[in-house]
Every structure is written in C-alpha cells, then in structure tokens.
Design an enzyme around this catalytic site. Structure first.
Site, PDB file in Angstrom:
ATOM      1  CG  ASP A 267      -1.706   1.244   1.395  1.00 37.79           C
ATOM      2  OD1 ASP A 267      -2.358   1.655   0.419  1.00 37.79           O
ATOM      3  OD2 ASP A 267      -1.665   1.836   2.483  1.00 37.79           O
TER       4      ASP A 267
ATOM      5  CG  ASP B  47      -1.926   2.297   6.575  1.00 36.69           C
ATOM      6  OD1 ASP B  47      -2.197   3.372   7.118  1.00 36.69           O
ATOM      7  OD2 ASP B  47      -1.966   2.143   5.344  1.00 36.69           O
TER       8      ASP B  47
ATOM      9  CG  ASP C  37      -4.490  -1.136   2.751  1.00 47.51           C
ATOM     10  OD1 ASP C  37      -4.607  -0.989   1.524  1.00 47.51           O
ATOM     11  OD2 ASP C  37      -3.932  -0.304   3.496  1.00 47.51           O
TER      12      ASP C  37
END
Length: 667
Positions: free
Chosen positions: A351, A549, A553
């Site tokens: 990410d 995080d 996600d």
C-alpha cells in the site's frame, strides 16, 4: 497539482463524529482460553514438585487436573471425528499422553497436553477477535441520518426544520440526506448541494481530505469537513462500499485455505498408522498366547517412542523462537502457522499512504516569490500563525514546520476558512491568506505551474500577505525511512519486483514508485480492486504478501496468502485481519521477518529429519528386538531435547542480523 484546502475551522465538539466503539472479545471470554490456562497452571505447579522428588500425592492431582482441563475438548472433538470416520492428531496426542501416564511418564504427557491446549486457545481467540473487528467496522457508518423531504431534494434546501431523523439502514436509493460539518456520511451517494472536504482515507487511503462539490461521489463512513452537504443516496446501505468491505473480509476469511503446520499436513495418515500399529502389537501377540502384561508394556512402549512429541517440537520451537526474535525487533507474528507461511511468499503488494509513506504531509521546501521583501522564516511564521486554529492536515504540517525551525507564532484575529479556498486571518496587523494557488490568485497559479516538474506529487500552497503573493510552500507525504531499501530487499528475497496498490492518484503513486524503485503501479483502486489483483496473482500460483495499514487494505490482507499491517497507523480491523504487525512502523523489518521465516523453515526441515531418524530407529528396535522401556523413553526424550535445542538457536540476536541485518536488507 492538488488544490486541497489548507485551513478549515474545527467542527464544534457536538458535531464531531464519535469514534466507533470497539467490539473486542475479552481474553477470558473464550472457554478454550480458560481451559488452556487452567491446564498450563496445573502443569507449572506439578512440574517442579515432580522434579524435586516430592511424594505422588503432591503432584499427582495437579497432573490429573492438567490432563482433564487440557484434554477433554480435543478428546470430544476426536471422538466426533471418529464417528465421521476420521482420525486427527489431537486425539492421538491425548491417547499418547494417557499412555505415557500409564507407564509413569506423567511429565511427557502433561507437556503434550499443554502444547495442544495453548495452540488451540490462541487459534480460537484470534479467529474471534478478527470477527469482532469485522463487525465493528460497520460502526464507522452512523446509525442515524437526517433525511430531507422530497421538496428539498433539488438542492434548494427544503423547508426549515423539516428534516427527519431516521435509521441509516432504512435509507433508500433516491433519498436526500443532510450531512452537517464533522459528521460521518450515512450512505454512498452524490452531492446535490454544498461544498466541503471529506476525509475518505478509510475507503481510498488518500492521505488528505478531498474537496467535494455538486456532482461528486461520496462514501458511507467517511468524515465530512467544515461544510454542510446535501447528498442523494445512490446505493442501498447494505450495498455501500463500507458494507462490501465487511463482506469481502468475511468471505476471504471463510474461503481462505486452512493453514497447517508440516506435521498437521500428514496427521491423518500418521495417526492412523500409529494406532493400527499399536493395536497390532497388542492384539496379534495375544492371539498367539503371549503374556498380557508384557504385550501391553511393549505396545505402550511403541506408542511412546512413536508418539509425535519430537515431531511437534521439531516444528514448534524454531517457529516460536523466530516469533520471539521478531517480537524483539518490533514485529508481532500472530502464530507459528503465520511464521511458516511468511517464508513461502513469492510476490509482495505494498500500500502507499501510511505504509510506504509516513501518512502525513510535511513541508518540503519554501520558495519566496519575486518582489517579496519577506524571508522564508517570516513567511512561514505568518502562515503558521494564520493556520494555527485549523485542524486540516496541511495546516498542521505548516505549523509543525514553523515549530521545527523554532519560529514564534503570533495570535490571529478574524480567522475565516472557506472549503476549497483556504484560510484568511489577521496576524500582527497584516492580512494573511493561505490556500490553493489554483483558486486563490490566478497570477500565483501561473507562477507555481512554471516551476512544477512533470509528475510532481507535491501539494502547492500559496501564502499571500496584504493581498500580495509572497511565497509558495510545497508539501508532500514523504516515503518512510528505508522504504527503497525494503523494496530492494523484498525483490531479492522473492525474485520478483513488489507492486504498489493504492487508492491515491496515479501521479502521486508514480512519483513515490520512482523514489522507491517500484515499477508496477496500480492506482485509484477501491478495496474490491485490490482484492481482485491479489486473487489474479494467486490464481497464477503466486503466494502473495500484502502490506498495508488502512481499512481499505483489510480485504486484500484477508484474501492474500499472508498479510502484514503497520501497527502505529493501522486501523483496528487491519491489525486484527493481518497475520503480522510491524509495531514500530519500521518498513525495513518486513524483508527481515520474511527472511527469518525462511531460515526457520530450514531449521524445521532439519529437525524433522532428526526426529524421523530417531523415531524410526526406536520403532525398528522395538519391532525387531526388545527395546527396554527406560531406554526407549531416554531415546525419545533425547531426540525431543535435541530438536528443541536446535530450534532455540533462532532466539539469538545474530539470527535476525543474519537474515535481515539491522536494516532488513541482507538475506
């Protein structure tokens, strides 16, 4: 260049959205945990008494309590499996423990019981807490909404006081709702009237609030800024993006292939084989007239030497030692199964915001415009003084930059903020405006564009003093320290380049990818898009590790072969869904823990070879000749101690340095 608002007046306390209440199962709420704790406590009390030579009445009842507390659940489960014509290793372990007790080896049996009771309790607790977080995610969307009458749906505002407070889940497509400053949006839809900035990091992962005007799409569960919005509901609440995130996490958790340690992958055949062989050693000699006591002793000796104690310890100590070592370096690996799986990954997806980057903007440079008589520090001090009353992320970055230089801040008067424009305040008798160059002053906009590099992902902020453009501040969400090194380390470990998956814009993602050495960039993704990418790779045979995080996600973390969350910035759902957590947000520890897992897997293979050779030799001796029980127990315990000590080597600090180094780069 982004035109994000730099200053917003904080919403009143009454308007602030209350945080979602955490739904978290208490540790002692699970019966598996209570029984495992009782079994462990009884074993720890009995163990020193037994070793010290205390009389049997002192430690015997404690061992009995340990066996009963830790063994009754696997016994019941094993008997149920037997009714379904299946035999699992849990039942074999209970039988082996009882067999050990039958010939006086209470310590061995108790150790087996405790190992399996504790591992079962941890698995049950982890499963329950993940479910808690999934359900708690629904609390992000408010329970109630202000629905406007149909005559207010045209954006004209409707009749004063005619709004109706209704349950959010009762909203229907086409309804119009009023979202006041500081409130969370109750449904997905389209803005009909009003302008504001919405923090939608929970959905897209974007680091800054996004300006919303008439015609823009908004999502349930996102946080409104300082402006009031009238929103037409575009999706049924049960089909909102936040609801689909919940559904995707639950689906991925249910359909994800069950993970097993090496011994568990062959437990059925091994268990059946040991039971059949033990019954044969007992039944066949009796059929030919052998003495009952001698035959029973030989059969029990066989069960003891063939029991999977050494095999279990061949697997668990290396993985548990690796878990402890990783924990010392700021990585929480949730189970031995996870530690085993991390070493098998072949592809890594990262990410952007909060994972590869710090997740908060910082002032990167200040350019004083021609004709301005102010210095950089003077402009920054004025801008920070004007922004001091704002809670906007960019405003906080400007204030932090001024404080970082030790600049004094003046009090501001006549503070005003306008969504999409910026702030205006009087500081030390001077009118200071801070905001977007796109909308604040046309001349400054042209000037800012001339020196803007192609693909620059930084945000430009104009500072005007007494109506004169004075300086341009540039802000960016900077990469975490060691991000490029971590990407290179993961590339070396897996043999393939990591991929960037983000909901942020293509320009911001491409800029970060160039800085960190990532070539494959997929930007503008919603949570379901990230899941689709993970499933596409895994359909090709890849074992994907996802590092993230945010709430957005979580579905990808659940769907992937393995998932790692950043601990400080991670949401509750992400932390519970992930298999491991980087507690201190040190990205360099990700390749380090993957490399440590690979070494642990190699040690497990070494131990399995040692255990198999020792068990095989003892079994052959017992079958082909006469293996004295004390010698069989000594050989069995010796192999168990040997593999245990071999696994404990991974507790040494050098094991982490050898695998990842202090920066997590070495193999």
């Amino acid at each position: 260049m982004s035109s994000a608002l730099v200053g917003d007046r904080p919403a009143p306390a009454s308007a602030q959205a209350a945080p979602a209440k955490a739904r978290r199962t208490r540790l002692v709420a699970r019966p598996e945990v209570r029984w495992a704790a009782l079994a462990t406590a009884a074993f720890l009390l009995a163990f020193p008494l037994d070793l010290a030579g205390a009389p049997a009445w002192a430690w015997g009842p404690l061992y009995a309590l340990c066996y009963a507390a830790g063994g009754w659940e696997p016994t019941v489960a094993g008997l149920q499996a037997l009714r379904e014509r299946s035999l699992d290793v849990d039942l074999l372990m209970v039988v082996a423990a009882l067999g050990a007790a039958a010939i006086g080896q209470f310590l061995d049996g108790g150790l087996l019981i405790v190992i399996f009771a504790v591992s079962g309790a941890l698995e049950a607790l982890a499963t329950r807490r993940t479910a808690d977080s999934v359900r708690g995610l629904l609390d992000l969307a408010p329970a109630m909404a202000l629905r406007l009458p149909p005559d207010g749906a045209d954006g004209a505002g409707g009749r004063e006081g005619a709004e109706e407070r209704v349950a959010a889940d009762s909203l229907r497509i086409g309804d119009t709702v009023l979202v006041r400053p500081g409130e969370r949006l109750p449904a997905d839809g389209t803005v009909l009237d009003g302008s504001s900035e919405v923090d939608q990091a929970t959905i897209t992962g974007e680091p800054l609030p996004v300006a919303k005007e008439t015609g823009d799409e908004v999502f349930a569960g996102t946080l409104n800024g300082t402006g009031a919005l009238r929103v037409r509901v575009g999706r049924d609440p049960k089909d909102s993006v936040i609801a689909r995130i919940v559904a995707m996490v639950e689906e991925a958790s249910e359909t994800k292939a069950p993970t097993q340690l090496f011994i568990e992958k062959v437990e059925q055949r091994y268990s059946v084989g040991v039971v059949v062989a033990t019954l044969a050693l007992f039944g066949i000699p009796l059929a030919f007239g052998a003495a009952f006591t001698e035959t029973l002793l030989r059969a029990m000796t066989f069960m003891i030497v063939a029991s999977p104690c050494a095999v279990v310890l061949a697997t668990m100590p290396p993985l548990l030692s690796a878990i402890a070592n990783a924990g010392r370096h700021g990585v929480l690996v949730k189970s031995a199964v996870v530690m085993e799986r991390l070493g098998a990954v072949t592809k890594v997806a990262l990410d952007k915001t909060g994972t590869l980057t710090e997740g908060a903007p910082r002032v990167t440079d200040i350019r004083v415009l021609p004709g301005t008589r102010l210095t950089e520090d003077e402009v920054l001090a004025l801008a920070a003084s004007a922004e001091h009353s704002s809670e906007h992320p960019l405003a906080r970055a400007v204030v932090a930059a001024a404080r970082g230089r030790g600049l004094p801040l003046e009090s501001a008067r006549d503070f005003a903020a306008a969504p999409g424009l910026g702030v205006r305040a009087v500081v030390a008798g001077r009118v200071v405006q801070v905001g977007s160059p796109d909308r604040l002053l046309a001349d400054a906009e042209a000037d800012s564009r001339r020196d803007e590099a192609p693909g620059d992902a930084r945000t430009a902020v104009l500072v005007a003093v007494d109506g004169t453009p004075s300086a341009l501040l540039r802000l960016a969400d900077l990469p975490r320290p060691g991000a490029a090194e971590a990407v290179a380390g993961l590339r070396e470990l897996t043999g393939s380049a990591p991929v960037l998956l983000t909901g942020d814009t293509q320009s911001a993602a491409a800029h970060l990818a160039a800085e960190t050495g990532i070539e494959d960039v997929r930007a503008g993704l919603l949570p379901q898009d990230k899941v689709a990418a993970v499933r596409e790779w895994e359909a090709r045979g890849e074992r994907v590790l996802v590092v993230g995080d945010g709430v957005n996600d979580a579905p990808a973390l659940a769907a992937a072969h393995s998932g790692i969350a950043m601990g400080r910035s991670g949401s509750d759902l992400t932390l519970e869904t992930a298999d491991a957590v980087v507690v201190r947000d040190e990205l360099a520890t990700v390749p380090a823990v993957v490399a440590l897992s690979r070494r642990a897997r190699r040690v497990v293979v070494q131990n399995l070879v040692i255990a198999s050779v020792c068990i095989g030799a003892l079994v052959v001796w017992d079958l082909a000749g006469h293996l004295p029980l004390p010698l069989g127990v000594a050989g069995h315990e010796g192999s168990t101690v040997l593999v245990g000590l071999n696994g404990l080597r991974l507790l040494r600090r050098s094991a982490w340095r050898q695998e990842g180094g202090t920066a997590g780069r070495r193999r």
